[in-house]
Design an enzyme around this catalytic site. Structure first.
Site, PDB file in Angstrom:
ATOM      1  CB  CYS A   1      -0.932  -0.005   1.210  1.00  0.00           C
ATOM      2  SG  CYS A   1      -2.171  -1.324   1.200  1.00  0.00           S
ATOM      3  CB  ALA A   2       4.104   2.166   1.461  1.00  0.00           C
TER       4      ALA A   2
END
Length: 353
Positions: free
Chosen positions: A146-147
Site C-alpha cells: 500500500c505504500a
C-alpha cells in the site's frame, strides 16, 4: 536524520483506471458467506467488517463467478498478467495524453505492483503497444504494498531530477482481487474480502517546476520488528494476506512522530503543511490518522470518498485521492502519506505551482 535539499520536479499529469466489473458491498458479503461454506461461526463474528468498512462498491478484474472457482498460482497470475497489461495501457495513455507527451519522449519508466509476478515486467510487456523507446530506462518495484503509490512516486521524482527536462512515467497498479482467498477461513482473509479492489494510476513527471504541482521530495520511516503487521505469505494456491488488527492503534500511536521525522528531513515544519493526503487503508485507519495527526474528524473527506467508491486498491489508492484533491483545488502544500509492509510509512511533499 540528515536534511536533504528539496527537489523541483513537475507533476505534469495524473490519471486513474479501473477494470469494468463492479462489486457492491452487499454482494461481496453474500458471496463471502456462501463461499466460506459451512464454517460460519467465525464469519458471523467478522461479518460487521463488511458493514463498517465504509465501502459501497469496488472494481474487480473478473466477473463474480470467477471467484467461486478453485484457482491455483498459475491461473491467478495469468489473470493478473492479462488484466494488468490492459490497465497499464489505459492509465499510462491517459496520463501521457493529459501531459501532451508522446510515449517515445519518455526517458524512464517506473512501475509499482505487488499483487502478481511479471517477468518480463509490465512496462516491457506493453512497450511495443504504447510506443516506448527501446532505450528507455525501466525501474520495476515490487514488495511496497500500500505504500507503493507514495514511495514509488518519490522514486520517480528522484529519477526525473537527474537530468534537465528528463521525463518519467510512473504507474502504480494492483489487482488485489486476484489474491482473494476463499479456501481458507481466517480473520485476515475475511477483512481482505471486505476491503480490497483493483485499480491503476499513472503520472508523468519532468524535472523543473510547474505542471499540476511541484514535487519537493519525501522520506520513509521503517519501524523495527514489525514484519508481521502487513504483507503476503507465499502459499498454495496463492498469496495469503497478512493483516494485523493492531494497525489502527499502531497508526494512532506512531504516525505523528513519523511525520515529524519526514518533515524534518525535508526541512519543513508541521505548520507549513496545508493538507495531509493519505492512503485510505480502511475506515478505522482513516480515523486513526485523523486522531494521530490532530485533524478534526471528517478532515480526510477525499480519502473516505475514494474508499467508498473504490475500496482499498493498495498502492494506487492514494493517487486516486490526490486526483480528487487536484480536481477540487489543491492547497499550497500537501503531504502524501501511505502505510505499507515493513511496517513503513512513506511521505511526499507537493506544492502548488
Amino acid at each position: 536524520m540528515p536534511r536533504k535539499s528539496r527537489l523541483s520536479v513537475a507533476l505534469l499529469s495524473l490519471a486513474t483506471a479501473v477494470p469494468p466489473h463492479i462489486l457492491v458491498q452487499e454482494e461481496a458479503k453474500a458471496i463471502a458467506r456462501a463461499l466460506f461454506g459451512g464454517r460460519t461461526r467465525l464469519f458471523d463474528q467478522m461479518e460487521p467488517v463488511f458493514d463498517n468498512a465504509g465501502i459501497a462498491r469496488r472494481h474487480i478484474v473478473k466477473p463474480t463467478d470467477w471467484y467461486h472457482g478453485d484457482h491455483g498460482w498459475k491461473a491467478r497470475n495469468q489473470v493478473y498478467l492479462e488484466a494488468a497489461e490492459t490497465l497499464y495501457v489505459d492509465a499510462a495513455q491517459k496520463a501521457l495524453d493529459r501531459a501532451g507527451i508522446a510515449a517515445a519522449d519518455v526517458d524512464c519508466l517506473v512501475t509499482v505492483s505487488t499483487t502478481g509476478i511479471a517477468t518480463p515486467s509490465l512496462e516491457a510487456r506493453v512497450a511495443g503497444r504504447i510506443g516506448f523507446r527501446d532505450d528507455a530506462e525501466r525501474v520495476p518495484l515490487f514488495g511496497l504494498g500500500c505504500a507503493g503509490g507514495v514511495s514509488g512516486l518519490a522514486t520517480a521524482a528522484r529519477l526525473a531530477a537527474t537530468g534537465q527536462g528528463r521525463i518519467v512515467l510512473f504507474v502504480a497498479l494492483e489487482l488485489c482481487s486476484t489474491s482473494i482467498r476463499l479456501d481458507k477461513l481466517s480473520k485476515a482473509n475475511i477483512v481482505a474480502t471486505a476491503l480490497f479492489g483493483d485499480g491503476a494510476a499513472a503520472a508523468v513527471l519532468r524535472s523543473g517546476g510547474g505542471g499540476l504541482a511541484t514535487i519537493e521530495g519525501g522520506g520513509e520511516i521503517l519501524w523495527p520488528d514489525t514484519l508481521g503487521i502487513m504483507g503476503w505469505d507465499v502459499e498454495d494456491p496463492g498469496l495469503g494476506v497478512i493483516f494485523d488488527r493492531a494497525i489502527p492503534p499502531f497508526v494512532e500511536e506512531n504516525m505523528a512522530m513519523a511525520v515529524e521525522r519526514i518533515l524534518d528531513r525535508l526541512g519543513l515544519d508541521r505548520e507549513e503543511i496545508d493538507r495531509f493526503t493519505c492512503h485510505p487503508g480502511g475506515a478505522k485507519v482513516i480515523a486513526a490518522l485523523e486522531t494521530s495527526l490532530a485533524l478534526p474528524e471528517g478532515t480526510l473527506d477525499h480519502e473516505r470518498a475514494v474508499l467508498r467508491d473504490f475500496g482499498n486498491m493498495s498502492a494506487p489508492t492514494v493517487l486516486f485521492v490526490l486526483e480528487r484533491l487536484l480536481e477540487a483545488g489543491m492547497s499550497e502544500r500537501t503531504l502524501l502519506l501511505a502505510l505499507g509492509p515493513g511496517f513503513t510509512v512513506a511521505g511526499l511533499s507537493l506544492v502548488r505551482p
